[in-house]
Design a protein around this motif. Structure first.
Motif, PDB file in Angstrom:
ATOM      1  N   VAL A   1       0.843  -1.207   0.000  1.00 17.64           N
ATOM      2  CA  VAL A   1       0.000   0.000   0.000  1.00 17.64           C
ATOM      3  C   VAL A   1       0.874   1.251   0.000  1.00 17.64           C
ATOM      4  N   GLU A   2       1.969   1.212   0.733  1.00 21.24           N
ATOM      5  CA  GLU A   2       2.885   2.349   0.795  1.00 21.24           C
ATOM      6  C   GLU A   2       3.491   2.616  -0.586  1.00 21.24           C
ATOM      7  N   VAL A   3       3.840   1.560  -1.314  1.00 23.34           N
ATOM      8  CA  VAL A   3       4.374   1.731  -2.669  1.00 23.34           C
ATOM      9  C   VAL A   3       3.345   2.433  -3.549  1.00 23.34           C
ATOM     10  N   GLU A   4       2.082   2.012  -3.446  1.00 21.95           N
ATOM     11  CA  GLU A   4       1.027   2.625  -4.256  1.00 21.95           C
ATOM     12  C   GLU A   4       0.867   4.109  -3.893  1.00 21.95           C
ATOM     13  N   ARG A   5       0.945   4.444  -2.582  1.00 22.29           N
ATOM     14  CA  ARG A   5       0.794   5.844  -2.143  1.00 22.29           C
ATOM     15  C   ARG A   5       1.941   6.712  -2.663  1.00 22.29           C
ATOM     16  N   VAL A   6       3.182   6.178  -2.542  1.00 18.83           N
ATOM     17  CA  VAL A   6       4.333   6.949  -3.005  1.00 18.83           C
ATOM     18  C   VAL A   6       4.300   7.112  -4.513  1.00 18.83           C
ATOM     19  N   GLN A   7       3.783   6.095  -5.214  1.00 19.10           N
ATOM     20  CA  GLN A   7       3.688   6.172  -6.664  1.00 19.10           C
ATOM     21  C   GLN A   7       2.791   7.343  -7.086  1.00 19.10           C
ATOM     22  N   LEU A   8       1.700   7.534  -6.359  1.00 20.25           N
ATOM     23  CA  LEU A   8       0.800   8.640  -6.673  1.00 20.25           C
ATOM     24  C   LEU A   8       1.497   9.985  -6.436  1.00 20.25           C
ATOM     25  N   LEU A   9       2.260  10.058  -5.359  1.00 22.72           N
ATOM     26  CA  LEU A   9       2.968  11.307  -5.065  1.00 22.72           C
ATOM     27  C   LEU A   9       4.049  11.589  -6.094  1.00 22.72           C
ATOM     28  N   VAL A  10       4.701  10.536  -6.560  1.00 22.83           N
ATOM     29  CA  VAL A  10       5.723  10.714  -7.602  1.00 22.83           C
ATOM     30  C   VAL A  10       5.066  11.184  -8.888  1.00 22.83           C
ATOM     31  N   ASP A  11       3.907  10.592  -9.200  1.00 22.08           N
ATOM     32  CA  ASP A  11       3.212  10.991 -10.422  1.00 22.08           C
ATOM     33  C   ASP A  11       2.800  12.472 -10.383  1.00 22.08           C
ATOM     34  N   LYS A  12       2.505  12.952  -9.166  1.00 24.33           N
ATOM     35  CA  LYS A  12       2.123  14.359  -9.005  1.00 24.33           C
ATOM     36  C   LYS A  12       3.340  15.246  -8.769  1.00 24.33           C
ATOM     37  N   LYS A  13       4.495  14.615  -8.766  1.00 27.66           N
ATOM     38  CA  LYS A  13       5.761  15.302  -8.574  1.00 27.66           C
ATOM     39  C   LYS A  13       5.829  16.020  -7.224  1.00 27.66           C
ATOM     40  N   VAL A  14       5.223  15.319  -6.241  1.00 27.06           N
ATOM     41  CA  VAL A  14       5.274  15.836  -4.871  1.00 27.06           C
ATOM     42  C   VAL A  14       6.536  15.369  -4.169  1.00 27.06           C
ATOM     43  N   VAL A  15       6.939  14.093  -4.435  1.00 27.19           N
ATOM     44  CA  VAL A  15       8.169  13.540  -3.836  1.00 27.19           C
ATOM     45  C   VAL A  15       9.087  13.069  -4.965  1.00 27.19           C
ATOM     46  N   ALA A  16      10.359  12.879  -4.589  1.00 29.84           N
ATOM     47  CA  ALA A  16      11.342  12.431  -5.591  1.00 29.84           C
ATOM     48  C   ALA A  16      11.188  10.946  -5.887  1.00 29.84           C
ATOM     49  N   ILE A  17      11.698  10.572  -7.052  1.00 21.94           N
ATOM     50  CA  ILE A  17      11.644   9.168  -7.475  1.00 21.94           C
ATOM     51  C   ILE A  17      12.376   8.259  -6.514  1.00 21.94           C
ATOM     52  N   SER A  18      13.369   8.791  -5.809  1.00 24.09           N
ATOM     53  CA  SER A  18      14.140   7.979  -4.851  1.00 24.09           C
ATOM     54  C   SER A  18      13.255   7.458  -3.721  1.00 24.09           C
ATOM     55  N   GLU A  19      12.218   8.242  -3.348  1.00 22.09           N
ATOM     56  CA  GLU A  19      11.289   7.786  -2.309  1.00 22.09           C
ATOM     57  C   GLU A  19      10.537   6.536  -2.773  1.00 22.09           C
ATOM     58  N   LEU A  20      10.181   6.513  -4.053  1.00 15.24           N
ATOM     59  CA  LEU A  20       9.482   5.343  -4.605  1.00 15.24           C
ATOM     60  C   LEU A  20      10.407   4.126  -4.620  1.00 15.24           C
ATOM     61  N   GLN A  21      11.652   4.318  -4.984  1.00 11.65           N
ATOM     62  CA  GLN A  21      12.610   3.207  -5.015  1.00 11.65           C
ATOM     63  C   GLN A  21      12.809   2.634  -3.604  1.00 11.65           C
ATOM     64  N   LEU A  22      12.859   3.525  -2.618  1.00 13.73           N
ATOM     65  CA  LEU A  22      13.011   3.076  -1.232  1.00 13.73           C
ATOM     66  C   LEU A  22      11.790   2.271  -0.785  1.00 13.73           C
ATOM     67  N   ALA A  23      10.604   2.720  -1.142  1.00 12.99           N
ATOM     68  CA  ALA A  23       9.368   2.014  -0.769  1.00 12.99           C
ATOM     69  C   ALA A  23       9.311   0.632  -1.421  1.00 12.99           C
ATOM     70  N   LYS A  24       9.719   0.577  -2.685  1.00 13.00           N
ATOM     71  CA  LYS A  24       9.717  -0.720  -3.374  1.00 13.00           C
ATOM     72  C   LYS A  24      10.744  -1.678  -2.750  1.00 13.00           C
ATOM     73  N   SER A  25      11.877  -1.161  -2.330  1.00  3.09           N
ATOM     74  CA  SER A  25      12.896  -2.007  -1.703  1.00  3.09           C
ATOM     75  C   SER A  25      12.371  -2.591  -0.400  1.00  3.09           C
ATOM     76  N   LYS A  26      11.681  -1.754   0.408  1.00  9.62           N
ATOM     77  CA  LYS A  26      11.100  -2.265   1.645  1.00  9.62           C
ATOM     78  C   LYS A  26      10.057  -3.336   1.367  1.00  9.62           C
ATOM     79  N   HIS A  27       9.240  -3.109   0.329  1.00 12.74           N
ATOM     80  CA  HIS A  27       8.225  -4.104  -0.032  1.00 12.74           C
ATOM     81  C   HIS A  27       8.870  -5.426  -0.458  1.00 12.74           C
ATOM     82  N   ASN A  28       9.912  -5.331  -1.251  1.00 15.54           N
ATOM     83  CA  ASN A  28      10.599  -6.554  -1.697  1.00 15.54           C
ATOM     84  C   ASN A  28      11.211  -7.312  -0.519  1.00 15.54           C
ATOM     85  N   ALA A  29      11.771  -6.586   0.425  1.00 12.82           N
ATOM     86  CA  ALA A  29      12.367  -7.226   1.596  1.00 12.82           C
ATOM     87  C   ALA A  29      11.305  -7.937   2.426  1.00 12.82           C
ATOM     88  N   LEU A  30      10.157  -7.272   2.594  1.00 14.36           N
ATOM     89  CA  LEU A  30       9.078  -7.898   3.358  1.00 14.36           C
ATOM     90  C   LEU A  30       8.456  -9.068   2.599  1.00 14.36           C
TER      91      LEU A  30
END
Length: 336
Positions: A91-120
């Motif tokens: 769910v966090e990956v999906e939320r960050v993806q929306l923020l990246v699409d709106k250019k609210v946060v940097a792409i690095s935040e999305l990469q970090l969220a995906k890494s946490k998801h993969n680890a879990l």
């Protein structure tokens, strides 16, 4: 040169016949499996008795599984927890993806969220493996028959502590039995070259008490190599065992009856030895006798099978050979 009257003679016989050969055989069950423990624990229940016939899948033993069920409960809880954590990360990956699409946060935040998801997600897979291992250990606590057969000795009693590999019993499939025996290299090639394997009429067993086993066997099998130490090759014959007379690990004598074609036979009593060689007296047309060297290949009852030395149309002296000399003249009496 002497003239001797009334000496029995007989003709060399050329005919099809059967050679009977006897071998020492090792009796082995169609299937024989040791039943051992795959886990440690207390032997809680024995469902069968020695000598009992069992069916494939029938319960044999039960090992106490209380500790393994506690481990399974822990593994299930860990698995469910890891699934929940992975879902939150998804769910966090999906939320960050929306923020990246709106250019609210940097792409690095999305990469970090995906890494946490993969680890879990990897922890989910690890927890699933631990859950499966716990389930497998529980499955090892119920030991069932691997096939239809007879239960052998039970060395342990209920309440015994089992280590991994502890022998519980053995199950033997005795509906058919194998008799293993060794053929010499000479006999083996004679069978193969003359195609006699398909022509062997009877394969029988003589039991240790000297009686003939009631069921006829079938020649089935030969290993691919000749033993370089003994020069022998192992064959196998299969015998039905409906009365459960044959036992795994027993021994018996195996009898092969091999048909052979167009061989020369002479009575054994017509043969005499001189310096370890075999001879017969052959009758000439003028009724004189001549020593003829022969090479027997096998014995058959009261006869020799002749490998070489005779043509097959001779008449030979049957009796009284101890009184004859080379060149003696006799009055032959023809016997069958």
């Amino acid at each position: 040169q002497n003239e001797i009257k009334s000496i029995p003679v007989t003709s060399v016989i050329t005919k099809d016949t059967i050679i009977e050969q006897t071998f020492v055989a090792d009796i082995q069950a169609f299937k024989h499996v040791d039943i051992t423990a795959r886990i440690e624990g207390i032997l809680e229940k024995i469902y069968i008795d020695e000598g009992q016939r069992v069916k494939k899948g029938q319960p044999l033993f039960k090992i106490n599984d209380s500790e393994f069920r506690i481990e399974l409960s822990k593994a299930i809880a860990s698995y469910n927890s890891s699934i929940a954590d992975a879902k939150v990360a998804e769910v966090e990956v999906e939320r960050v993806q929306l923020l990246v699409d709106k250019k609210v946060v940097a792409i690095s935040e999305l990469q970090l969220a995906k890494s946490k998801h993969n680890a879990l997600q990897a922890k989910v897979e690890q927890a699933l493996a631990e859950k499966s291992a716990a389930e497998r250990r529980i499955s090892y606590t119920l030991i069932t028959a691997p096939f239809d057969g007879v239960v052998e000795r039970l060395p342990l009693k209920e309440g015994s502590f089992l280590s991994i590999g502890s022998l519980l019993t053995a199950v033997t499939d005795v509906h058919a039995m194998y008799a293993y025996f060794n053929l010499s290299e000479q006999d083996y090639f004679r069978i193969i070259q003359s195609n006699e394997k398909q022509e062997i009429d009877k394969v029988q067993l003589i039991l240790p008490d000297g009686s003939l086993y009631a069921h006829q066997g079938t020649l089935q099998y030969a290993v691919s190599e000749i033993d370089e130490n003994t020069g022998a090759i192992t064959f196998r014959a299969s015998f039905p065992n409906p009365e459960n007379i044959l036992k795994h690990g027993a021994s018996a004598k195996l009898v092969l009856e091999q048909p052979i074609k167009n061989v020369m036979l002479i009575p054994q009593k017509a043969v005499f030895e001189v310096q370890d060689k075999n001879y017969v007296y052959v009758l000439s047309e003028n009724n004189t006798v001549k020593q003829q060297a022969i090479v027997p290949s096998d014995r058959l009852a009261a006869f020799y099978i002749i490998q070489s030395g005779l043509k097959g149309n001779e008449k030979i002296v049957l009796e009284g050979i101890q009184n004859l000399r080379e060149g003696d003249t006799i009055t032959p009496t023809q016997l069958p």
